[in-house]
Design a protein around this motif. Structure first.
Motif, PDB file in Angstrom:
ATOM      1  N   LYS A 140       0.843  -1.198   0.000  1.00  0.00           N
ATOM      2  CA  LYS A 140       0.000   0.000   0.000  1.00  0.00           C
ATOM      3  C   LYS A 140       0.877   1.246   0.000  1.00  0.00           C
ATOM      4  O   LYS A 140       2.082   1.185   0.256  1.00  0.00           O
ATOM      5  CB  LYS A 140      -0.904   0.004   1.234  1.00  0.00           C
ATOM      6  N   ASP A 141       0.248   2.372  -0.296  1.00  0.00           N
ATOM      7  CA  ASP A 141       0.928   3.658  -0.229  1.00  0.00           C
ATOM      8  C   ASP A 141       1.126   4.029   1.242  1.00  0.00           C
ATOM      9  O   ASP A 141       0.213   3.862   2.060  1.00  0.00           O
ATOM     10  CB  ASP A 141       0.074   4.718  -0.932  1.00  0.00           C
ATOM     11  N   LEU A 142       2.308   4.496   1.596  1.00  0.00           N
ATOM     12  CA  LEU A 142       2.583   4.835   2.991  1.00  0.00           C
ATOM     13  C   LEU A 142       2.059   6.218   3.328  1.00  0.00           C
ATOM     14  O   LEU A 142       1.852   7.058   2.449  1.00  0.00           O
ATOM     15  CB  LEU A 142       4.091   4.783   3.256  1.00  0.00           C
ATOM     16  N   ASP A 143       1.857   6.461   4.622  1.00  0.00           N
ATOM     17  CA  ASP A 143       1.447   7.792   5.075  1.00  0.00           C
ATOM     18  C   ASP A 143       2.331   8.229   6.225  1.00  0.00           C
ATOM     19  O   ASP A 143       2.948   7.409   6.914  1.00  0.00           O
ATOM     20  CB  ASP A 143      -0.033   7.823   5.474  1.00  0.00           C
ATOM     21  N   ILE A 144       2.387   9.514   6.459  1.00  0.00           N
ATOM     22  CA  ILE A 144       3.313  10.083   7.426  1.00  0.00           C
ATOM     23  C   ILE A 144       2.983   9.674   8.861  1.00  0.00           C
ATOM     24  O   ILE A 144       3.877   9.503   9.685  1.00  0.00           O
ATOM     25  CB  ILE A 144       3.350  11.629   7.292  1.00  0.00           C
ATOM     26  N   GLY A 145       1.701   9.487   9.175  1.00  0.00           N
ATOM     27  CA  GLY A 145       1.328   9.067  10.524  1.00  0.00           C
ATOM     28  C   GLY A 145       1.902   7.710  10.866  1.00  0.00           C
ATOM     29  O   GLY A 145       2.480   7.501  11.941  1.00  0.00           O
ATOM     30  N   TRP A 146       1.750   6.755   9.935  1.00  0.00           N
ATOM     31  CA  TRP A 146       2.323   5.424  10.138  1.00  0.00           C
ATOM     32  C   TRP A 146       3.839   5.519  10.291  1.00  0.00           C
ATOM     33  O   TRP A 146       4.427   4.890  11.176  1.00  0.00           O
ATOM     34  CB  TRP A 146       1.980   4.525   8.950  1.00  0.00           C
ATOM     35  N   PHE A 147       4.475   6.283   9.414  1.00  0.00           N
ATOM     36  CA  PHE A 147       5.927   6.405   9.415  1.00  0.00           C
ATOM     37  C   PHE A 147       6.433   6.962  10.745  1.00  0.00           C
ATOM     38  O   PHE A 147       7.404   6.452  11.319  1.00  0.00           O
ATOM     39  CB  PHE A 147       6.356   7.303   8.258  1.00  0.00           C
ATOM     40  N   LEU A 148       5.771   7.978  11.265  1.00  0.00           N
ATOM     41  CA  LEU A 148       6.205   8.581  12.529  1.00  0.00           C
ATOM     42  C   LEU A 148       5.969   7.630  13.705  1.00  0.00           C
ATOM     43  O   LEU A 148       6.776   7.574  14.629  1.00  0.00           O
ATOM     44  CB  LEU A 148       5.481   9.906  12.759  1.00  0.00           C
ATOM     45  N   GLY A 149       4.868   6.880  13.660  1.00  0.00           N
ATOM     46  CA  GLY A 149       4.624   5.900  14.715  1.00  0.00           C
ATOM     47  C   GLY A 149       5.724   4.859  14.777  1.00  0.00           C
ATOM     48  O   GLY A 149       6.212   4.491  15.856  1.00  0.00           O
ATOM     49  N   GLN A 150       6.157   4.378  13.606  1.00  0.00           N
ATOM     50  CA  GLN A 150       7.238   3.405  13.546  1.00  0.00           C
ATOM     51  C   GLN A 150       8.560   4.027  13.989  1.00  0.00           C
ATOM     52  O   GLN A 150       9.335   3.414  14.740  1.00  0.00           O
ATOM     53  CB  GLN A 150       7.376   2.868  12.115  1.00  0.00           C
ATOM     54  N   GLN A 151       8.824   5.225  13.520  1.00  0.00           N
ATOM     55  CA  GLN A 151      10.096   5.874  13.854  1.00  0.00           C
ATOM     56  C   GLN A 151      10.222   6.141  15.349  1.00  0.00           C
ATOM     57  O   GLN A 151      11.272   5.863  15.953  1.00  0.00           O
ATOM     58  CB  GLN A 151      10.216   7.200  13.087  1.00  0.00           C
ATOM     59  N   ILE A 152       9.161   6.658  15.962  1.00  0.00           N
ATOM     60  CA  ILE A 152       9.218   6.988  17.387  1.00  0.00           C
ATOM     61  C   ILE A 152       9.370   5.730  18.232  1.00  0.00           C
ATOM     62  O   ILE A 152      10.126   5.717  19.217  1.00  0.00           O
ATOM     63  CB  ILE A 152       7.972   7.795  17.799  1.00  0.00           C
ATOM     64  N   SER A 153       8.690   4.642  17.866  1.00  0.00           N
ATOM     65  CA  SER A 153       8.813   3.401  18.645  1.00  0.00           C
ATOM     66  C   SER A 153      10.246   2.889  18.627  1.00  0.00           C
ATOM     67  O   SER A 153      10.752   2.359  19.617  1.00  0.00           O
ATOM     68  CB  SER A 153       7.851   2.334  18.111  1.00  0.00           C
ATOM     69  N   ARG A 154      10.932   3.085  17.504  1.00  0.00           N
ATOM     70  CA  ARG A 154      12.334   2.656  17.414  1.00  0.00           C
ATOM     71  C   ARG A 154      13.247   3.608  18.175  1.00  0.00           C
ATOM     72  O   ARG A 154      14.241   3.181  18.767  1.00  0.00           O
ATOM     73  CB  ARG A 154      12.748   2.563  15.935  1.00  0.00           C
ATOM     74  N   LEU A 173       8.347  10.991  26.537  1.00  0.00           N
ATOM     75  CA  LEU A 173       7.409  12.055  26.162  1.00  0.00           C
ATOM     76  C   LEU A 173       8.130  13.232  25.518  1.00  0.00           C
ATOM     77  O   LEU A 173       7.662  13.799  24.524  1.00  0.00           O
ATOM     78  CB  LEU A 173       6.627  12.527  27.390  1.00  0.00           C
ATOM     79  N   LYS A 174       9.272  13.600  26.078  1.00  0.00           N
ATOM     80  CA  LYS A 174      10.027  14.729  25.531  1.00  0.00           C
ATOM     81  C   LYS A 174      10.518  14.405  24.115  1.00  0.00           C
ATOM     82  O   LYS A 174      10.428  15.251  23.214  1.00  0.00           O
ATOM     83  CB  LYS A 174      11.196  15.061  26.450  1.00  0.00           C
ATOM     84  N   MET A 175      11.024  13.203  23.937  1.00  0.00           N
ATOM     85  CA  MET A 175      11.510  12.800  22.614  1.00  0.00           C
ATOM     86  C   MET A 175      10.377  12.780  21.602  1.00  0.00           C
ATOM     87  O   MET A 175      10.519  13.270  20.476  1.00  0.00           O
ATOM     88  CB  MET A 175      12.181  11.427  22.698  1.00  0.00           C
ATOM     89  N   THR A 176       9.225  12.203  21.984  1.00  0.00           N
ATOM     90  CA  THR A 176       8.086  12.116  21.072  1.00  0.00           C
ATOM     91  C   THR A 176       7.609  13.500  20.655  1.00  0.00           C
ATOM     92  O   THR A 176       7.381  13.764  19.465  1.00  0.00           O
ATOM     93  CB  THR A 176       6.928  11.345  21.729  1.00  0.00           C
ATOM     94  N   GLY A 177       7.462  14.375  21.625  1.00  0.00           N
ATOM     95  CA  GLY A 177       7.032  15.733  21.318  1.00  0.00           C
ATOM     96  C   GLY A 177       7.999  16.443  20.385  1.00  0.00           C
ATOM     97  O   GLY A 177       7.586  17.169  19.472  1.00  0.00           O
ATOM     98  N   THR A 178       9.281  16.204  20.597  1.00  0.00           N
ATOM     99  CA  THR A 178      10.309  16.845  19.766  1.00  0.00           C
ATOM    100  C   THR A 178      10.250  16.342  18.327  1.00  0.00           C
ATOM    101  O   THR A 178      10.319  17.130  17.375  1.00  0.00           O
ATOM    102  CB  THR A 178      11.709  16.591  20.360  1.00  0.00           C
ATOM    103  N   VAL A 179      10.115  15.012  18.144  1.00  0.00           N
ATOM    104  CA  VAL A 179      10.054  14.444  16.801  1.00  0.00           C
ATOM    105  C   VAL A 179       8.845  14.976  16.038  1.00  0.00           C
ATOM    106  O   VAL A 179       8.950  15.412  14.880  1.00  0.00           O
ATOM    107  CB  VAL A 179      10.019  12.901  16.850  1.00  0.00           C
ATOM    108  N   LEU A 180       7.679  14.974  16.678  1.00  0.00           N
ATOM    109  CA  LEU A 180       6.465  15.457  16.008  1.00  0.00           C
ATOM    110  C   LEU A 180       6.573  16.946  15.692  1.00  0.00           C
ATOM    111  O   LEU A 180       6.088  17.409  14.654  1.00  0.00           O
ATOM    112  CB  LEU A 180       5.245  15.174  16.889  1.00  0.00           C
ATOM    113  N   HIS A 181       7.225  17.688  16.572  1.00  0.00           N
ATOM    114  CA  HIS A 181       7.435  19.124  16.333  1.00  0.00           C
ATOM    115  C   HIS A 181       8.361  19.346  15.146  1.00  0.00           C
ATOM    116  O   HIS A 181       8.099  20.210  14.290  1.00  0.00           O
ATOM    117  CB  HIS A 181       8.009  19.782  17.590  1.00  0.00           C
ATOM    118  N   LEU A 182       9.445  18.588  15.070  1.00  0.00           N
ATOM    119  CA  LEU A 182      10.402  18.760  13.989  1.00  0.00           C
ATOM    120  C   LEU A 182       9.815  18.400  12.630  1.00  0.00           C
ATOM    121  O   LEU A 182      10.232  18.929  11.603  1.00  0.00           O
ATOM    122  CB  LEU A 182      11.656  17.916  14.255  1.00  0.00           C
ATOM    123  N   TYR A 183       8.842  17.482  12.635  1.00  0.00           N
ATOM    124  CA  TYR A 183       8.151  17.138  11.395  1.00  0.00           C
ATOM    125  C   TYR A 183       6.950  18.053  11.130  1.00  0.00           C
ATOM    126  O   TYR A 183       6.275  17.902  10.110  1.00  0.00           O
ATOM    127  CB  TYR A 183       7.671  15.688  11.433  1.00  0.00           C
TER     128      TYR A 183
END
Length: 413
Positions: free
Chosen positions: A294-308, A362-372
């Motif tokens: 399937k075509d990827l979307d940014i929400g899925w990508f960020l969920g995977q990236q943050i978990s790693r 929480l700090k890391m997650t907030g930072t990643v979503l902010h940077l994107y």
């Protein structure tokens, strides 16, 4: 249009203006991307077995590699070099095209070790930013998804085919499971049964499990006293099975088999196995052909990236890795809510340690979503499975407050 996409388009325009200023047209125009990747791989790196396919805004690239893994099941050095060369070809094309691509997935699959594959997933926006020195190379590597694994669907199908081969060859190892394959081993004369696989569909239902729907064509000679059954099951009749394969069960990975036909209350009955199969969700990203399903979307990508990043945060930070241990970390987004479940313990398991764990995440997650500049979500839930499933939920607004130190961890736990 979200701020993230606005910024993405702006950076693409800037990069194109730099790279293509001499000719005023893209080096790899729309419609030429797939062939251009293939040509670069062949001309620059002598790789002739690469395949490409675009699904929506996602570029899929597949390369079969002989000897992807070395004897201790690690990525082979030569294979790693081939993967790097293909990735370089992808980057050259996606940063010099006017085709609106957002993601790429490179799948390298071993031709010798069934199911072994290396998957590289990247966001075009990140490739552009690192080339413009807008993010560091270290940050860029944190944003790439790397998966080195055994594909449950591919390995599962191999196990099923091996099982049917054993049945058809009357191997002693298959003797104990013949009764599962109803009805031919009940009504057929011994050693006359032959099962041919006509169709296989598979779904990955966990990181180690696959569910397979199998249609078969079955031949047999009726045993004495069972001739009447040929009216219901004529030789060459079609049958169906569901197989659940668990790769963690190394000795016997076929965990469960369900047949279409079964005998109950003095009559032959049927199960609708296709409906059962369709009820399961396929979590696999890559198909049997090596391309994204399937075509990827940014929400899925960020969920995977943050978990790693959660895992790497506690494994690579010197201060954290000496105090905490990460067993696992999974994440994703559903109904516009991020959910991250991790298993992190501390050496002393003090209340302050729990605060530190959640605070860092929480700090890391907030930072990643902010940077994107990602805004298309309602909130995020964080669960530590090693501490009585302790949960913390923050709305999008509260997560941003926490990132700015306007909300304290004590109010959340």
């Amino acid at each position: 249009m979200t701020p993230c996409l606005n910024k993405y388009k702006l950076l693409v325009i800037i990069l194109l203006s730099i790279v293509l200023s001499s000719c005023n047209k893209p080096s790899y125009p729309t419609g030429k991307v797939e062939d251009s990747v293939l040509k670069l791989c062949k001309d620059e790196y002598k790789l002739e077995n690469v395949k490409t396919k675009i699904t929506g805004s996602t570029l899929g690239v597949y390369i079969p590699v002989e000897g992807l893994v070395d004897p201790d099941l690690k990525l082979n050095q030569d294979a790693g070099k081939k993967i790097e060369n293909v990735a370089m070809s992808i980057h050259r094309v996606i940063t010099s095209t006017d085709q609106p691509l957002k993601f790429y997935i490179l799948t390298a699959r071993d031709t010798k070790t069934t199911g072994a594959e290396f998957i590289l997933t990247g966001f075009v926006y990140d490739v552009v930013r690192v080339r413009l020195f807008d993010i560091s190379r270290g940050e860029y590597f944190q944003r790439i998804l790397r998966d080195f694994r055994f594909n449950p669907s591919i390995a599962g199908e191999q196990k099923i085919r091996e099982l049917f081969n054993s049945l058809n060859q009357n191997a002693s190892l298959a003797e104990n499971v013949k009764s599962i394959f109803y009805p031919i081993y009940l009504i057929g004369k011994k050693n006359t049964q032959k099962i041919e696989i006509a169709e296989v569909e598979s779904k990955e239902i966990s990181d180690r499990e696959s569910l397979l729907y199998v249609k078969t064509k079955e031949e047999y000679e009726a045993a004495p006293g069972f001739e009447a059954y040929t009216a219901i099951f004529p030789p060459g009749f079609t049958n169906e099975y569901l197989f659940l394969v668990d790769l963690s069960l190394l000795a016997s990975p076929v965990k469960e088999v369900v047949s279409k036909y079964f005998y109950s209350n003095n009559e032959i009955r049927q199960r609708n196995l296709k409906d059962t199969f369709e009820q399961y969700k396929d979590i696999d990203l890559i198909g049997i052909d090596g391309f994204p399903k399937k075509d990827l979307d940014i929400g899925w990508f960020l969920g995977q990236q943050i978990s790693r990043r959660i895992k790497s945060l506690f494994e690579e930070n010197k201060k954290l890795k000496n105090k905490f241990k990460v067993a696992s970390s999974l994440g994703g987004i559903e109904n516009n809510v991020f959910r991250f479940k991790f298993n992190i313990s501390s050496d002393k398991n003090l209340p302050e340690d729990e605060k530190r764990i959640f605070s860092e995440i929480l700090k890391m997650t907030g930072t990643v979503l902010h940077l994107y500049s990602f805004e298309d979500y309602k909130g995020a839930e964080f669960i530590n499975g090693l501490n009585a499933e302790r949960k913390v939920y923050l709305s999008k607004e509260d997560l941003e407050k926490f990132r700015k130190n306007k909300l304290k961890i004590e109010k959340l736990l």
